[in-house]
Design a protein around this motif. Structure first.
Motif, PDB file in Angstrom:
ATOM      1  N   TYR A 262       0.545  -1.365  -0.157  1.00  0.00           N
ATOM      2  CA  TYR A 262      -0.093  -0.271   0.202  1.00  0.00           C
ATOM      3  C   TYR A 262       0.920   1.456  -0.166  1.00  0.00           C
ATOM      4  O   TYR A 262       2.435   1.093   0.707  1.00  0.00           O
TER       5      TYR A 262
ATOM      6  N   GLU B  12     -11.795  -2.259  -2.010  1.00  0.00           N
ATOM      7  CA  GLU B  12     -11.262  -4.016  -1.544  1.00  0.00           C
ATOM      8  C   GLU B  12      -9.921  -4.018  -1.603  1.00  0.00           C
ATOM      9  O   GLU B  12      -9.247  -4.250  -1.002  1.00  0.00           O
ATOM     10  N   GLN B  13      -9.243  -3.116  -3.116  1.00  0.00           N
ATOM     11  CA  GLN B  13      -8.084  -3.157  -3.032  1.00  0.00           C
ATOM     12  C   GLN B  13      -6.949  -2.014  -1.904  1.00  0.00           C
ATOM     13  O   GLN B  13      -5.604  -2.749  -1.884  1.00  0.00           O
TER      14      GLN B  13
ATOM     15  N   GLY C 169      -7.772  -3.291   1.010  1.00  0.00           N
ATOM     16  CA  GLY C 169      -7.992  -3.408   2.138  1.00  0.00           C
ATOM     17  C   GLY C 169      -9.185  -3.238   3.324  1.00  0.00           C
ATOM     18  O   GLY C 169      -8.920  -3.733   4.451  1.00  0.00           O
TER      19      GLY C 169
ATOM     20  N   ASP D 197     -13.063  -3.097   4.291  1.00  0.00           N
ATOM     21  CA  ASP D 197     -13.956  -3.772   3.905  1.00  0.00           C
ATOM     22  C   ASP D 197     -15.352  -3.063   2.933  1.00  0.00           C
ATOM     23  O   ASP D 197     -15.760  -2.361   3.696  1.00  0.00           O
TER      24      ASP D 197
ATOM     25  N   ASP E  68      -8.209  -6.037   5.315  1.00  0.00           N
ATOM     26  CA  ASP E  68      -6.733  -6.809   5.736  1.00  0.00           C
ATOM     27  C   ASP E  68      -5.898  -6.698   6.810  1.00  0.00           C
ATOM     28  O   ASP E  68      -5.900  -6.026   7.370  1.00  0.00           O
ATOM     29  N   GLU E  69      -5.981  -8.234   7.395  1.00  0.00           N
ATOM     30  CA  GLU E  69      -5.160  -8.744   8.350  1.00  0.00           C
ATOM     31  C   GLU E  69      -3.467  -8.003   8.362  1.00  0.00           C
ATOM     32  O   GLU E  69      -3.546  -6.975   8.842  1.00  0.00           O
ATOM     33  N   THR E  70      -3.024  -8.013   7.498  1.00  0.00           N
ATOM     34  CA  THR E  70      -1.771  -7.824   7.098  1.00  0.00           C
ATOM     35  C   THR E  70      -1.192  -5.732   7.063  1.00  0.00           C
ATOM     36  O   THR E  70      -0.599  -5.737   7.769  1.00  0.00           O
TER      37      THR E  70
END
Length: 170
Positions: free
Chosen positions: A2, A79-80, A82, A84, A114-116
């Motif tokens: 990102y 969404e890209q 990360g 929701d 995105d958890e990361t």
């Protein structure tokens, strides 16, 4: 994965709630990233919250409505990044309902899927001694009115220099 500007936006959005800084960071990134509308949507969310926190209810509602329209158009890009989308859209619509009911400003958290990305933000928070999910400091006058209270001497000097050279302001 990102852009750094996006990470910084998320950090300000969720820690010190400096929505004005969120706007500044992403606006600069937007100018250098083909003026993608997803960045405008995120800027508008921050600006809506900035207005609402300052008591500018009409400005807040108008800006949030614009943000919602762009979020709907930019589902894939959201969404890209990360986020929701299925949680974000209802969250923003509920926020407008709160404004319509005359409810006071309330800090919100963007739903990060995105958890990361979340781990990256949490790690940076730990390093910088920031608290993710902090509520906005409603007693911080500078934070509330930053657009009027910030030091703009560098911007004004740059404009003056451009004017001397006969260049248009950007």
């Amino acid at each position: 994965m990102y852009p750094n500007a996006y990470i910084e936006y998320l950090l300000h959005f969720h820690t010190d709630r400096d929505y004005f800084e969120c706007h500044e960071i992403l606006e600069e990134h937007w100018k250098n990233d083909e003026k993608k509308q997803v960045w405008v949507a995120l800027i508008q969310i921050a600006v809506a919250l900035y207005h609402h926190r300052r008591g500018n209810v009409l400005g807040a509602k108008r800006m949030m409505q614009k943000a919602i329209a762009l979020v709907e158009q930019e589902k894939e890009a959201i969404e890209q990044l990360g986020l929701d989308y299925a949680e974000l859209l209802p969250l923003l619509k509920r926020y407008i309902e709160q404004i319509d009911k005359g409810e006071r400003y309330e800090s919100i958290c963007l739903p990060i899927a995105d958890e990361t990305l979340m781990q990256t933000c949490q790690t940076i928070c730990k390093q910088r001694r920031l608290v993710w999910g902090n509520k906005s400091d409603l007693d911080n006058e500078f934070l509330l009115h930053k657009h009027a209270l910030r030091d703009r001497s560098d911007v004004l000097a740059a404009r003056k220099e451009k004017k001397k050279k006969g260049m248009p302001n950007s």
